[in-house]
Motif scaffolding. Structure first.
Motif, PDB file in Angstrom:
ATOM      1  N   ILE A 180      94.844  15.427  43.078  1.00  0.00           N
ATOM      2  CA  ILE A 180      93.469  15.748  43.104  1.00  0.00           C
ATOM      3  C   ILE A 180      92.482  14.121  43.099  1.00  0.00           C
ATOM      4  N   VAL A 181      91.629  14.188  44.063  1.00  0.00           N
ATOM      5  CA  VAL A 181      90.648  13.219  44.241  1.00  0.00           C
ATOM      6  C   VAL A 181      89.527  13.478  43.376  1.00  0.00           C
ATOM      7  N   GLY A 182      88.988  12.396  42.463  1.00  0.00           N
ATOM      8  CA  GLY A 182      87.972  12.661  41.436  1.00  0.00           C
ATOM      9  C   GLY A 182      88.538  12.870  40.098  1.00  0.00           C
TER      10      GLY A 182
ATOM     11  N   SER B 255      80.676  11.910  36.790  1.00  0.00           N
ATOM     12  CA  SER B 255      79.406  11.296  37.129  1.00  0.00           C
ATOM     13  C   SER B 255      78.334  11.223  35.871  1.00  0.00           C
ATOM     14  N   TRP B 256      78.800  12.026  34.703  1.00  0.00           N
ATOM     15  CA  TRP B 256      77.905  11.999  33.479  1.00  0.00           C
ATOM     16  C   TRP B 256      77.598  10.753  33.135  1.00  0.00           C
ATOM     17  N   LYS B 257      78.456   9.678  33.475  1.00  0.00           N
ATOM     18  CA  LYS B 257      78.107   8.279  32.905  1.00  0.00           C
ATOM     19  C   LYS B 257      77.056   7.662  33.703  1.00  0.00           C
TER      20      LYS B 257
ATOM     21  N   THR C 232      68.683  10.355  28.410  1.00  0.00           N
ATOM     22  CA  THR C 232      68.355  11.450  27.620  1.00  0.00           C
ATOM     23  C   THR C 232      68.725  12.877  28.228  1.00  0.00           C
ATOM     24  N   LEU C 233      69.373  12.799  29.319  1.00  0.00           N
ATOM     25  CA  LEU C 233      69.951  14.068  29.792  1.00  0.00           C
ATOM     26  C   LEU C 233      70.689  15.063  28.986  1.00  0.00           C
ATOM     27  N   THR C 234      70.527  15.958  28.609  1.00  0.00           N
ATOM     28  CA  THR C 234      71.135  17.074  27.724  1.00  0.00           C
ATOM     29  C   THR C 234      71.849  18.041  28.640  1.00  0.00           C
TER      30      THR C 234
ATOM     31  N   VAL D 206      90.702   4.000  41.375  1.00  0.00           N
ATOM     32  CA  VAL D 206      91.487   4.045  42.795  1.00  0.00           C
ATOM     33  C   VAL D 206      90.313   4.935  43.578  1.00  0.00           C
ATOM     34  N   LYS D 207      89.786   4.404  44.585  1.00  0.00           N
ATOM     35  CA  LYS D 207      88.692   4.984  45.540  1.00  0.00           C
ATOM     36  C   LYS D 207      89.488   5.504  46.726  1.00  0.00           C
ATOM     37  N   VAL D 208      89.768   6.624  46.703  1.00  0.00           N
ATOM     38  CA  VAL D 208      90.216   7.290  48.463  1.00  0.00           C
ATOM     39  C   VAL D 208      89.418   6.987  49.283  1.00  0.00           C
TER      40      VAL D 208
ATOM     41  N   GLY E  71      82.969  12.290  52.389  1.00  0.00           N
ATOM     42  CA  GLY E  71      83.222  11.438  53.580  1.00  0.00           C
ATOM     43  C   GLY E  71      84.641  11.002  54.091  1.00  0.00           C
ATOM     44  N   PHE E  72      85.476  10.956  52.781  1.00  0.00           N
ATOM     45  CA  PHE E  72      86.972  10.483  52.976  1.00  0.00           C
ATOM     46  C   PHE E  72      87.695  11.483  53.656  1.00  0.00           C
ATOM     47  N   LEU E  73      87.112  12.693  53.850  1.00  0.00           N
ATOM     48  CA  LEU E  73      87.747  13.781  54.679  1.00  0.00           C
ATOM     49  C   LEU E  73      87.812  13.813  56.042  1.00  0.00           C
TER      50      LEU E  73
ATOM     51  N   THR F 101      79.508  23.839  37.210  1.00  0.00           N
ATOM     52  CA  THR F 101      78.965  23.535  35.548  1.00  0.00           C
ATOM     53  C   THR F 101      80.471  23.524  34.938  1.00  0.00           C
ATOM     54  N   LEU F 102      80.325  23.080  33.699  1.00  0.00           N
ATOM     55  CA  LEU F 102      81.682  23.014  32.807  1.00  0.00           C
ATOM     56  C   LEU F 102      82.326  24.298  32.705  1.00  0.00           C
ATOM     57  N   ILE F 103      81.423  25.332  32.353  1.00  0.00           N
ATOM     58  CA  ILE F 103      82.030  26.395  32.080  1.00  0.00           C
ATOM     59  C   ILE F 103      82.481  27.179  33.309  1.00  0.00           C
TER      60      ILE F 103
HETATM   61  P1  FAD Z   1      81.652  14.586  39.222  1.00  0.00           P
HETATM   62  O1  FAD Z   1      81.329  14.407  37.822  1.00  0.00           O
HETATM   63  O2  FAD Z   1      80.558  13.959  40.283  1.00  0.00           O
HETATM   64  O3  FAD Z   1      83.231  13.864  39.318  1.00  0.00           O
HETATM   65  C1  FAD Z   1      83.594  13.326  40.439  1.00  0.00           C
HETATM   66  C2  FAD Z   1      84.499  12.142  40.158  1.00  0.00           C
HETATM   67  O4  FAD Z   1      85.023  11.841  41.422  1.00  0.00           O
HETATM   68  C3  FAD Z   1      83.794  10.833  39.869  1.00  0.00           C
HETATM   69  O5  FAD Z   1      84.208  10.221  39.009  1.00  0.00           O
HETATM   70  C4  FAD Z   1      83.569  10.055  41.080  1.00  0.00           C
HETATM   71  O6  FAD Z   1      82.944   8.731  40.814  1.00  0.00           O
HETATM   72  C5  FAD Z   1      84.869  10.372  41.814  1.00  0.00           C
HETATM   73  N1  FAD Z   1      84.742  10.031  43.257  1.00  0.00           N
HETATM   74  C6  FAD Z   1      84.005  10.500  44.104  1.00  0.00           C
HETATM   75  N2  FAD Z   1      84.473  10.242  45.422  1.00  0.00           N
HETATM   76  C7  FAD Z   1      85.818   9.671  45.189  1.00  0.00           C
HETATM   77  C8  FAD Z   1      86.599   9.123  45.991  1.00  0.00           C
HETATM   78  N3  FAD Z   1      86.301   9.043  47.275  1.00  0.00           N
HETATM   79  N4  FAD Z   1      87.768   8.584  45.377  1.00  0.00           N
HETATM   80  C9  FAD Z   1      88.039   8.787  44.218  1.00  0.00           C
HETATM   81  N5  FAD Z   1      87.212   9.248  43.320  1.00  0.00           N
HETATM   82  C10 FAD Z   1      86.062   9.628  43.799  1.00  0.00           C
HETATM   83  N6  FAD Z   1      76.686  20.810  34.391  1.00  0.00           N
HETATM   84  C11 FAD Z   1      76.764  21.713  33.324  1.00  0.00           C
HETATM   85  O7  FAD Z   1      78.084  22.195  33.309  1.00  0.00           O
HETATM   86  N7  FAD Z   1      75.979  21.946  32.317  1.00  0.00           N
HETATM   87  C12 FAD Z   1      74.559  21.502  32.447  1.00  0.00           C
HETATM   88  O8  FAD Z   1      73.964  21.821  31.642  1.00  0.00           O
HETATM   89  C13 FAD Z   1      74.289  20.734  33.526  1.00  0.00           C
HETATM   90  N8  FAD Z   1      73.049  20.067  33.516  1.00  0.00           N
HETATM   91  C14 FAD Z   1      72.820  19.138  34.806  1.00  0.00           C
HETATM   92  C15 FAD Z   1      71.792  18.689  34.859  1.00  0.00           C
HETATM   93  C16 FAD Z   1      71.191  17.881  35.837  1.00  0.00           C
HETATM   94  C17 FAD Z   1      69.753  17.270  35.834  1.00  0.00           C
HETATM   95  C18 FAD Z   1      72.162  17.499  36.997  1.00  0.00           C
HETATM   96  C19 FAD Z   1      72.001  16.691  37.874  1.00  0.00           C
HETATM   97  C20 FAD Z   1      73.467  18.102  36.739  1.00  0.00           C
HETATM   98  C21 FAD Z   1      73.882  18.950  35.716  1.00  0.00           C
HETATM   99  N9  FAD Z   1      75.059  19.416  35.574  1.00  0.00           N
HETATM  100  C22 FAD Z   1      75.365  20.331  34.379  1.00  0.00           C
HETATM  101  C23 FAD Z   1      76.023  19.372  36.800  1.00  0.00           C
HETATM  102  C24 FAD Z   1      77.121  18.484  36.539  1.00  0.00           C
HETATM  103  O9  FAD Z   1      76.359  17.121  36.105  1.00  0.00           O
HETATM  104  C25 FAD Z   1      77.868  17.946  37.612  1.00  0.00           C
HETATM  105  O10 FAD Z   1      77.688  19.231  38.573  1.00  0.00           O
HETATM  106  C26 FAD Z   1      79.079  17.775  37.402  1.00  0.00           C
HETATM  107  O11 FAD Z   1      79.112  16.427  36.879  1.00  0.00           O
HETATM  108  C27 FAD Z   1      80.175  17.876  38.545  1.00  0.00           C
HETATM  109  O12 FAD Z   1      81.375  17.663  38.252  1.00  0.00           O
HETATM  110  P2  FAD Z   1      82.557  17.160  39.206  1.00  0.00           P
HETATM  111  O13 FAD Z   1      83.876  16.944  38.424  1.00  0.00           O
HETATM  112  O14 FAD Z   1      82.691  18.297  40.140  1.00  0.00           O
HETATM  113  O15 FAD Z   1      82.064  15.934  39.728  1.00  0.00           O
END
Ligand code: FAD
Length: 352
Positions: A10-12, A43-45, A50-52, A99-101, A289-291, A331-333
């Motif tokens: 799994i990438v990510g 990406s939450w980091k 103040t994002l909730t 590890v970046k792919v 882009g890595f694909l 979204t999480l759910i």
């Molecule tokens: P990400 O969280 O982005 O995780 C992807 C990971 O892959 C990251 O760690 C990244 O660094 C890594 N990565 C990327 N490219 C590579 C690579 N080439 N090699 C290795 N690693 C890589 N979601 C909810 O469920 N509830 C909410 O209330 C909610 N509110 C939101 C409000 C706002 C304003 C925003 C902007 C988003 C909100 N979201 C919410 C959505 C949520 O933040 C994102 O959709 C979610 O973080 C996506 O999760 P993910 O695992 O797909 O991607």
């Protein structure tokens, strides 16, 4: 260099990756997660302080383990990161960081991933890299001339440094509304929107949106159509900070940006507004882009897929990219059902 060949990589390492890992673990496949961050949370980091979330914990949970109670109505950024970190520990997922792919190639049935920690091999790939690494800014005339500060919502952390400034916020989605709500407490703000902002009713939060997403999913599974236009997932949820901003009468759109000058912006009606800062809350492409060596990718990072499966190559799936690879899957759910289905397809592919 390792000769080991994993069943799946799994990438990510964000919420989508964890949801997939939950189902891979059950299938007892030999899998690995590669994430380019230093620690858990995806990406939450990087989001602003103040994002909730826009739904309570029971409507913000990954498969298998519900998010613990929040101190407030909606979980904070810190509580969300904490949940993701605890989720990883609970299931003891194999994750290697950072590890970046960089790129992936395929020889015969085996993928080779070129990474910052050398090559890795696998029989299948799940891309779960989200969108945050691919911020989108529209090509507004004169943008390069602006002498003030420009930033994307992906780089917005807090409003303090904008105190006393004239700030233009562009974008009518949730990011735009929430950042406007924050910044307007300390600065003079001007809201640029392409369309009139669509505010959801006060009692419609992530719970309602998710129930609607579920109804759409099951209707479509039965071959029926479902009208989901009533509550668009992209419309503005009236989280407490946006409700508070409404009381201050700052949720007012100036209309569309026509062009940008050295010192400010020109609205579609021709009026000029001096500005010190422009914050682009204009969304994201997909971090794929890595694909590019494997499949064709458009300018937003989208590749041809059938649900979560890549059409142009066998053994590649993409999970968590919102409307593109599954309604509400960003979204999480919402991601759980697509993770489950994807892992089933991966498992069938590996058996075949
Ligand atoms: P990400 O969280 O982005 O995780 C992807 C990971 O892959 C990251 O760690 C990244 O660094 C890594 N990565 C990327 N490219 C590579 C690579 N080439 N090699 C290795 N690693 C890589 N979601 C909810 O469920 N509830 C909410 O209330 C909610 N509110 C939101 C409000 C706002 C304003 C925003 C902007 C988003 C909100 N979201 C919410 C959505 C949520 O933040 C994102 O959709 C979610 O973080 C996506 O999760 P993910 O695992 O797909 O991607």
């Amino acid at each position: 260099m390792t000769d080991k060949i994993y069943d799946v990589i799994i990438v990510g390492g964000g919420q989508s990756a964890l949801a997939c890992a939950f189902f891979l673990r059950r299938k007892e496949l030999d899998y690995l997660i590669l994430d380019d961050q230093d620690s858990c949370g995806g990406s939450w980091k990087q989001t602003w302080e103040t994002l909730t979330l826009f739904s309570p914990p029971e409507h913000s949970s990954l498969p298998g383990w519900q998010m613990p109670e929040s101190a407030g109505e909606f979980p904070t950024k810190a509580e969300t990161i904490d949940y993701l970190c605890q989720y990883e520990d609970r299931y003891d997922f194999p994750i290697t960081r950072p590890v970046k792919v960089r790129a992936i190639s395929k020889g015969g049935d085996i993928f080779t991933l070129e990474t910052t920690q050398g090559p890795f091999n696998s029989k299948a790939i799940i891309s779960a890299t989200g969108t945050f690494k691919n911020p989108f800014i529209p090509d507004v005339a004169g943008r390069e001339k602006f002498e003030g500060e420009q930033l994307h919502s992906a780089d917005f952390q807090s409003s303090g440094k904008f105190a006393g400034k004239k700030v233009v916020i562009v974008g009518e989605g949730n990011s735009g509304a929430q950042i406007l709500a924050e910044v307007s407490k300390v600065a003079e703000t001007f809201w640029g929107t392409k369309e009139a902002p669509q505010f959801l009713p006060d009692d419609v939060d992530g719970r309602v949106l998710f129930d609607m997403a579920s109804a759409k999913y099951y209707a479509e599974k039965k071959g029926e159509t479902y009208d989901s236009s009533k509550f668009n997932l992209g419309n503005i949820v009236m989280v407490p900070s946006v409700k508070e901003a409404r009381k201050r009468h700052v949720l007012h759109s100036e209309g569309q940006l026509q062009s940008i000058t050295e010192g400010g912006v020109i609205w579609e009606n021709g009026a000029y507004q001096e500005a010190d800062v422009i914050i682009w809350c204009t969304g994201f492409g997909y971090s794929t882009g890595f694909l590019k060596n494997l499949v064709s990718i458009d300018n937003k990072g989208k590749i041809p897929t059938d649900k979560t499966k890549a059409k142009e190559i066998d053994g590649l799936w993409l999970v968590g990219y919102g409307g593109w690879t599954g309604f509400a899957s960003a979204t999480l759910i919402g991601v759980g059902r697509y993770a489950r289905q994807t892992v089933k397809e991966v498992s069938d592919y590996l058996k075949a």
